[in-house]
Design a protein around this motif. Sequence first.
Motif, PDB file in Angstrom:
ATOM      1  N   PRO A 182      -5.603  24.810  40.166  1.00 48.53           N
ATOM      2  CA  PRO A 182      -4.587  23.373  39.055  1.00 48.53           C
ATOM      3  C   PRO A 182      -5.151  22.349  38.842  1.00 48.53           C
ATOM      4  CG  PRO A 182      -2.891  25.754  39.132  1.00 48.53           C
ATOM      5  CD  PRO A 182      -4.596  25.619  40.296  1.00 48.53           C
ATOM      6  N   GLN A 183      -5.533  21.857  40.583  1.00 46.12           N
ATOM      7  CA  GLN A 183      -5.943  21.032  40.807  1.00 46.12           C
ATOM      8  C   GLN A 183      -7.401  20.517  40.776  1.00 46.12           C
ATOM      9  OE1 GLN A 183      -4.734  23.392  43.461  1.00 46.12           O
ATOM     10  NE2 GLN A 183      -2.461  22.519  42.751  1.00 46.12           N
ATOM     11  N   GLU A 184      -8.340  21.270  39.658  1.00 43.48           N
ATOM     12  CA  GLU A 184      -8.997  21.324  39.170  1.00 43.48           C
ATOM     13  C   GLU A 184     -10.417  21.051  40.390  1.00 43.48           C
ATOM     14  OE1 GLU A 184      -9.918  20.927  36.308  1.00 43.48           O
ATOM     15  OE2 GLU A 184      -7.414  20.760  35.029  1.00 43.48           O
ATOM     16  N   THR A 185      -9.678  21.917  41.287  1.00 44.09           N
ATOM     17  CA  THR A 185     -11.570  22.529  42.088  1.00 44.09           C
ATOM     18  C   THR A 185     -11.525  23.723  41.941  1.00 44.09           C
ATOM     19  OG1 THR A 185      -9.544  23.497  43.892  1.00 44.09           O
ATOM     20  CG2 THR A 185     -10.159  21.228  44.319  1.00 44.09           C
ATOM     21  N   VAL A 186     -13.026  24.003  42.081  1.00 39.02           N
ATOM     22  CA  VAL A 186     -13.175  25.164  41.726  1.00 39.02           C
ATOM     23  C   VAL A 186     -13.713  26.095  43.313  1.00 39.02           C
ATOM     24  CG1 VAL A 186     -15.585  26.623  41.009  1.00 39.02           C
ATOM     25  CG2 VAL A 186     -14.589  24.345  39.926  1.00 39.02           C
ATOM     26  N   GLU A 187     -13.221  27.477  42.980  1.00 40.57           N
ATOM     27  CA  GLU A 187     -13.153  27.498  44.495  1.00 40.57           C
ATOM     28  C   GLU A 187     -13.339  29.326  44.831  1.00 40.57           C
ATOM     29  OE1 GLU A 187      -9.248  27.227  45.861  1.00 40.57           O
ATOM     30  OE2 GLU A 187      -9.821  25.749  46.478  1.00 40.57           O
ATOM     31  N   ILE A 188     -14.012  30.197  45.877  1.00 43.22           N
ATOM     32  CA  ILE A 188     -13.952  31.526  45.394  1.00 43.22           C
ATOM     33  C   ILE A 188     -12.323  32.187  45.687  1.00 43.22           C
ATOM     34  CG2 ILE A 188     -14.994  33.374  46.843  1.00 43.22           C
ATOM     35  CD1 ILE A 188     -17.426  32.091  47.188  1.00 43.22           C
ATOM     36  N   ASP A 189     -11.955  33.408  45.141  1.00 36.55           N
ATOM     37  CA  ASP A 189     -10.319  33.896  45.715  1.00 36.55           C
ATOM     38  C   ASP A 189     -10.641  35.116  46.230  1.00 36.55           C
ATOM     39  OD1 ASP A 189      -7.900  34.964  45.492  1.00 36.55           O
ATOM     40  OD2 ASP A 189      -7.933  34.276  43.521  1.00 36.55           O
ATOM     41  N   PRO A 190     -10.874  35.293  47.457  1.00 36.58           N
ATOM     42  CA  PRO A 190     -11.090  36.584  48.225  1.00 36.58           C
ATOM     43  C   PRO A 190      -9.743  37.671  48.008  1.00 36.58           C
ATOM     44  CG  PRO A 190     -10.157  35.380  49.657  1.00 36.58           C
ATOM     45  CD  PRO A 190     -10.159  34.168  48.486  1.00 36.58           C
ATOM     46  N   THR A 191      -8.653  37.031  47.167  1.00 35.35           N
ATOM     47  CA  THR A 191      -7.241  37.883  47.391  1.00 35.35           C
ATOM     48  C   THR A 191      -7.631  37.883  45.527  1.00 35.35           C
ATOM     49  OG1 THR A 191      -5.476  36.485  47.194  1.00 35.35           O
ATOM     50  CG2 THR A 191      -6.693  36.778  49.013  1.00 35.35           C
ATOM     51  N   GLY A 192      -7.481  37.238  44.587  1.00 36.29           N
ATOM     52  CA  GLY A 192      -7.525  37.765  43.067  1.00 36.29           C
ATOM     53  C   GLY A 192      -5.974  37.665  42.725  1.00 36.29           C
ATOM     54  N   LYS A 193      -5.706  36.448  43.318  1.00 34.36           N
ATOM     55  CA  LYS A 193      -4.313  36.184  42.999  1.00 34.36           C
ATOM     56  C   LYS A 193      -4.047  34.964  43.008  1.00 34.36           C
ATOM     57  CE  LYS A 193      -2.013  39.857  45.044  1.00 34.36           C
ATOM     58  NZ  LYS A 193      -2.092  41.387  44.432  1.00 34.36           N
ATOM     59  N   LYS A 194      -5.144  34.038  43.505  1.00 33.85           N
ATOM     60  CA  LYS A 194      -4.903  32.357  43.199  1.00 33.85           C
ATOM     61  C   LYS A 194      -4.730  31.976  41.840  1.00 33.85           C
ATOM     62  CE  LYS A 194      -7.622  30.741  46.767  1.00 33.85           C
ATOM     63  NZ  LYS A 194      -8.395  29.509  47.455  1.00 33.85           N
ATOM     64  N   SER A 195      -3.423  31.327  42.039  1.00 35.65           N
ATOM     65  CA  SER A 195      -3.515  30.721  40.186  1.00 35.65           C
ATOM     66  C   SER A 195      -4.185  29.991  39.452  1.00 35.65           C
ATOM     67  CB  SER A 195      -1.677  29.663  39.686  1.00 35.65           C
ATOM     68  OG  SER A 195      -2.021  28.719  40.629  1.00 35.65           O
ATOM     69  N   GLY A 196      -4.886  30.129  38.182  1.00 34.15           N
ATOM     70  CA  GLY A 196      -5.482  29.525  37.648  1.00 34.15           C
ATOM     71  C   GLY A 196      -6.445  29.898  36.936  1.00 34.15           C
ATOM     72  N   ARG A 197      -7.984  29.154  36.092  1.00 33.27           N
ATOM     73  CA  ARG A 197      -8.596  29.820  35.331  1.00 33.27           C
ATOM     74  C   ARG A 197      -9.505  30.806  36.026  1.00 33.27           C
ATOM     75  NH1 ARG A 197      -9.045  30.948  30.024  1.00 33.27           N
ATOM     76  NH2 ARG A 197     -11.556  31.243  29.509  1.00 33.27           N
ATOM     77  N   GLY A 198      -9.895  31.504  35.956  1.00 31.84           N
ATOM     78  CA  GLY A 198     -10.752  32.180  36.801  1.00 31.84           C
ATOM     79  C   GLY A 198     -11.587  33.424  35.976  1.00 31.84           C
ATOM     80  N   ALA A 199     -12.661  33.754  37.022  1.00 32.07           N
ATOM     81  CA  ALA A 199     -14.500  34.297  36.528  1.00 32.07           C
ATOM     82  C   ALA A 199     -14.541  35.138  37.623  1.00 32.07           C
ATOM     83  CB  ALA A 199     -15.185  33.126  35.550  1.00 32.07           C
ATOM     84  N   TYR A 200     -15.568  36.460  37.102  1.00 30.88           N
ATOM     85  CA  TYR A 200     -15.607  37.315  38.145  1.00 30.88           C
ATOM     86  C   TYR A 200     -16.982  36.799  38.050  1.00 30.88           C
ATOM     87  CZ  TYR A 200     -10.566  39.153  37.670  1.00 30.88           C
ATOM     88  OH  TYR A 200      -9.676  38.711  38.526  1.00 30.88           O
ATOM     89  N   ILE A 201     -17.713  37.901  38.843  1.00 26.75           N
ATOM     90  CA  ILE A 201     -19.327  37.444  39.219  1.00 26.75           C
ATOM     91  C   ILE A 201     -19.683  38.630  40.318  1.00 26.75           C
ATOM     92  CG2 ILE A 201     -19.452  35.332  41.073  1.00 26.75           C
ATOM     93  CD1 ILE A 201     -21.713  34.454  39.414  1.00 26.75           C
ATOM     94  N   CYS A 202     -20.615  39.528  40.115  1.00 26.41           N
ATOM     95  CA  CYS A 202     -21.252  40.375  41.053  1.00 26.41           C
ATOM     96  C   CYS A 202     -21.681  39.502  42.400  1.00 26.41           C
ATOM     97  CB  CYS A 202     -22.069  41.201  40.708  1.00 26.41           C
ATOM     98  SG  CYS A 202     -22.185  41.676  39.645  1.00 26.41           S
ATOM     99  N   PRO A 203     -21.298  40.465  43.033  1.00 28.74           N
ATOM    100  CA  PRO A 203     -21.400  39.759  45.043  1.00 28.74           C
ATOM    101  C   PRO A 203     -23.454  39.039  44.826  1.00 28.74           C
ATOM    102  CG  PRO A 203     -20.351  41.813  45.231  1.00 28.74           C
ATOM    103  CD  PRO A 203     -20.687  41.879  43.928  1.00 28.74           C
TER     104      PRO A 203
END
Length: 88
Positions: A31-52
């Motif tokens: 929500p603060q408009e930063t893009v980051e990796i979410d290792p837990t998969g539980k952060k709030s915000g808009r998500g996208a998934y990608i292969c490692p």
Amino acid sequence: MPRVKKVPLRMCIGCQEMKPKRELIRVVRTPQETVEIDPTGKKSGRGAYICPHPDCLQKAVKGKRLERSLECTISPEIIETLRQGMVK
């Protein structure tokens, strides 16, 4: 007869394949408009998934799929951070 657990599937934005959620990396726009990796998969915000795999990240960036999925522009610094975060 034992119950079979349902495995959640998500689509990789790089290779466009459906894979189990646990095999993919979640990239989130907070929500603060930063893009980051979410290792837990539980952060709030808009998500996208990608292969490692770096080639999936390259395809997602080249086709602007990552920007479209997260609905924001992504700077080269963030892409480099994602690339380094994918190396396990």
